[in-house]
Structure formats: structure tokens, C-alpha cells
Design a protein around this motif. Structure first.
Motif, mmCIF file in Angstrom:
data_model
loop_
_atom_site.group_PDB
_atom_site.id
_atom_site.type_symbol
_atom_site.label_atom_id
_atom_site.label_comp_id
_atom_site.label_asym_id
_atom_site.label_seq_id
_atom_site.Cartn_x
_atom_site.Cartn_y
_atom_site.Cartn_z
ATOM 1 N N LYS A 1 0.801 -1.063 0.028
ATOM 2 C CA LYS A 1 0.037 0.260 -0.005
ATOM 3 C C LYS A 1 1.058 1.196 0.036
ATOM 4 C CE LYS A 1 -3.447 2.252 2.556
ATOM 5 N NZ LYS A 1 -4.421 2.374 3.912
ATOM 6 N N LEU A 2 1.863 1.189 0.845
ATOM 7 C CA LEU A 2 2.763 2.468 0.963
ATOM 8 C C LEU A 2 3.556 2.541 -0.362
ATOM 9 C CD1 LEU A 2 3.987 4.610 2.219
ATOM 10 C CD2 LEU A 2 5.528 3.294 3.439
ATOM 11 N N ASN B 1 3.267 8.446 4.948
ATOM 12 C CA ASN B 1 1.960 7.820 4.993
ATOM 13 C C ASN B 1 0.650 8.623 5.145
ATOM 14 O OD1 ASN B 1 2.384 4.832 5.598
ATOM 15 N ND2 ASN B 1 4.090 5.750 6.763
ATOM 16 N N ASN B 2 1.084 9.805 5.709
ATOM 17 C CA ASN B 2 -0.031 10.812 5.719
ATOM 18 C C ASN B 2 0.264 12.010 5.324
ATOM 19 O OD1 ASN B 2 1.963 11.898 7.923
ATOM 20 N ND2 ASN B 2 1.157 10.538 9.197
ATOM 21 N N GLY C 1 7.974 4.606 5.630
ATOM 22 C CA GLY C 1 7.642 5.706 5.350
ATOM 23 C C GLY C 1 8.139 7.095 5.739
ATOM 24 N N ASP D 1 2.734 5.903 -7.533
ATOM 25 C CA ASP D 1 1.696 6.688 -8.021
ATOM 26 C C ASP D 1 1.939 8.077 -7.921
ATOM 27 O OD1 ASP D 1 0.387 4.156 -8.460
ATOM 28 O OD2 ASP D 1 -1.003 4.606 -6.725
ATOM 29 N N GLU D 2 2.665 8.565 -6.895
ATOM 30 C CA GLU D 2 2.639 9.939 -6.908
ATOM 31 C C GLU D 2 3.798 10.433 -7.704
ATOM 32 O OE1 GLU D 2 3.725 13.936 -3.983
ATOM 33 O OE2 GLU D 2 2.960 11.982 -2.731
ATOM 34 N N THR E 1 2.990 1.460 -3.600
ATOM 35 C CA THR E 1 2.252 2.148 -4.578
ATOM 36 C C THR E 1 1.777 3.396 -4.424
ATOM 37 O OG1 THR E 1 0.047 1.205 -3.555
ATOM 38 C CG2 THR E 1 1.408 -0.178 -5.206
ATOM 39 N N LYS E 2 1.608 3.821 -3.352
ATOM 40 C CA LYS E 2 1.151 5.348 -2.813
ATOM 41 C C LYS E 2 2.325 6.228 -3.324
ATOM 42 C CE LYS E 2 0.057 8.762 0.703
ATOM 43 N NZ LYS E 2 1.281 9.452 0.491
ATOM 44 N N ILE E 3 3.783 5.852 -2.897
ATOM 45 C CA ILE E 3 4.844 6.690 -3.362
ATOM 46 C C ILE E 3 4.812 6.489 -5.002
ATOM 47 C CG2 ILE E 3 7.323 6.573 -3.504
ATOM 48 C CD1 ILE E 3 6.940 5.442 -0.571
ATOM 49 N N THR F 1 2.043 13.961 1.459
ATOM 50 C CA THR F 1 2.446 13.791 -0.183
ATOM 51 C C THR F 1 3.938 13.890 -0.132
ATOM 52 O OG1 THR F 1 2.412 15.980 -0.988
ATOM 53 C CG2 THR F 1 0.368 14.454 -1.007
#
Length: 315
Positions: free
Chosen positions: A55-56, A263-264, A244, A62-63, A58-60, A266
């Protein structure tokens, strides 16, 4: 065939502020390693070892893809990526996800001890753009002193297989770099290392030793404060731990200074927060005002490398 120098990458040429987003993002997909190298403080790391969640991760990614697909993204910086070769998701899944998002410069570094034939094939299939392999020696004797717990012959075999497989598959990726951290213990082997590996079709990276922000001795770091310039890692790179946390740079092993948490927040928010304050201090040569880990660090003078290759590698 004699290896020719491709590039001498001096720190002074890469010291401008990256602007609103970093040029390089280092992701601590796994924070532990299978070796105990003599020039690395990883065995003494005090923060908890771990693996970054999908999850973390893919968040990174994606941004980064939304901000700038040409940012260089490292798949690891404190650990050994092939520890994740049999996990689900694996390191290959992480690389493929990044490439599917359109990133153009996805790279990793490794000691290649775990890079077996299956891993090499999956690495090529994943679309990785470049791999940097730390060897630091041209003899089993020197390797044993430097790459503690490593297997020199096995590592050489693994790298040669990757180079051979690339040729068999007619694949131009990944670019294969073999790295030699120049120290007193191995300096006499540098020329042989360059000649051997460039002749095999690899690109050779020669770089100076770092002190890991003062945690080990690095007698090559001879410049004083009067000669200090802004640190490349501070000006252009963002380093993210497996949990994170965004730290000062890629030598802040124990996350002694945390600039933010992705995590919280961008990446862009963290980059333009405390990290921007550090960049301004560097640019204005106000080094005495930096956090302690940064203020007392001499590794700003190690952010350079020389690259060698032959034009036509032999078979």
C-alpha cells in the motif's frame, strides 16, 4: 580492449535545487541485508528492520508517476532487494508496477549474492532500467575482507549469467553497472577490476568511500569546512524508509533526522517542508545551522563517481 572513461560525475555539477519535486527518490523496500560489509554500518542499524507494505509502495510510485515520470526511482537503498525475490508481492512485482505506471528510470542496487538464474530472468522481464552491483574487489581474498559473508565466485557467476542472458534475449535492459568503492584495502585492484568487467560488457562505477555521516572512518574525506559545498543528496534526492519516514539522505541509516512521513503526507509536501529548509541552508552556506547529522557530515565530498566501459565488449 581498453576501457574508456564514460563520465566523471563530479558533485559540483549536480548541486542546484531540484525545485518543486526531487530528481531522485530512494525507496527502502527492504531495510535489511544478507551481508556485513566492512565499509557499511548496516549491521549496527538500530531502527527496526522491515519490508515496505504494498500500500505504501504504490502510494509513493503513483505520486512520482503523477509528478514526473522521469524521476530516477531506486527500488532499495539500505537493504538487499533480492531478499524480496520470493515474496508476494516480490521485488519484480514492484519494478513492474513502477514501469507500468510509465516511470522511465527505475533502478536498483544489490550485492548479487542472491541473484540466481531465475532472478536474472525475472529482472529482465520486469523492465528494470539499470542495476548497480557492489563488488569492490578483484580477488577472493580482498572480497572476503570487504564483502563479509559474501561469496565472490558465486557473485561473479551470477553477474556473468545476467550479462549473458541479456545478450541471448537481445535485451538492452537493464544496464549493468559493477561498483568498486575505492579504499586503501582494494586500491591496488582497481585497474584490473575496470579491465575485467568492462571487457565482459558491464559498465564500471568507481566511487569514493562514505563515512555514513561520521559513523565509520573514511580517510579519503580530507576537505575541511572552508571548502564545503552544498550536498548533492540534500539538493536533489529524497530517501524514504520502509515505514514511510523521510530522512535527510541516503546515508542517514538510523533515521536520525525525520523530515516527514509519506503515510499521511504527499512526497511533494515533505519535499517542500523541512527538506526545503535544509536545501536553503545548504545554498546559503549556513552549514553550522544544519541538524547535527548533516552539520557534522563530510560525505558531501563523496557524491561523485567515475564510469568506464568498452565500446565493443568481447564475448
Amino acid at each position: 580492449m581498453k576501457a574508456e572513461i564514460l563520465q566523471s560525475q563530479m558533485a559540483q555539477g549536480r548541486l542546484t535545487d531540484a525545485g518543486e519535486f526531487p530528481k531522485v527518490v530512494l525507496i527502502d523496500t527492504v531495510s535489511f541485508c544478507n551481508l556485513a560489509c566492512s565499509m557499511c554500518v548496516h549491521p549496527e542499524m538500530t531502527r527496526e528492520k522491515g519490508v515496505m507494505s504494498w500500500k505504501l509502495f504504490t502510494k509513493i510510485i503513483d505520486e512520482v508517476a503523477d509528478e514526473d515520470k522521469n524521476v530516477r526511482v531506486w527500488m532499495v537503498f539500505f537493504g538487499e532487494p533480492f531478499i524480496l525475490k520470493n515474496r508476494n508481492p516480490s521485488i519484480f512485482d514492484m519494478i513492474r508496477y513502477s514501469k507500468d505506471k510509465g516511470l522511465t528510470d527505475v533502478v536498483t542496487n544489490t550485492n548479487a549474492n542472491l541473484m540466481d538464474e531465475d532472478a536474472s530472468r525475472r529482472l529482465i522481464e520486469s523492465g528494470l532500467d539499470a542495476i548497480y552491483i557492489g563488488i569492490d574487489a578483484f580477488s577472493p581474498e580482498s572480497y572476503a575482507k570487504i564483502r563479509v559473508k559474501g561469496d565472490y565466485e558465486g557473485t561473479v557467476k551470477n553477474i556473468q549469467y545476467l550479462l549473458q542472458l541479456k545478450e541471448e534475449l537481445k535485451s538492452d535492459k537493464p544496464d549493468v553497472f559493477v561498483q568498486f568503492v575505492e579504499m586503501d584495502i582494494n586500491a591496488h585492484e582497481k585497474e584490473a577490476f575496470i579491465s575485467f568487467w568492462s571487457d565482459k560488457g558491464a559498465k564500471v562505477k568507481i566511487r569514493p568511500k562514505v563515512s555514513w555521516a561520521g559513523l565509520i572512518e573514511a580517510p579519503n574525506l580530507v576537505l575541511g569546512e572552508e571548502d564545503r559545498w552544498p550536498c548533492y543528496w540534500a539538493m536533489q534526492t529524497m530517501s524514504i524508509t520502509d515505514q514511510g519516514k523521510v530522512v535527510t539522505c541516503a546515508v542517514d541509516l538510523d533515521a536520525r533526522f525525520v523530515a516527514g512521513d509519506v503515510n499521511n503526507s504527499t512526497l511533494k509536501e515533505v519535499w517542500n517542508g523541512k527538506l526545503k529548509e535544509l536545501r536553503i541552508i545548504h545554498q546559503q552556506n549556513r552549514f553550522a545551522e544544519l541538524p547535527e547529522i548533516c552539520r557534522n557530515c563530510k560525505d558531501w565530498q563523496s557524491a561523485r563517481a567515475d564510469y568506464y566501459s568498452t565500446a565493443e565488449p568481447s564475448k
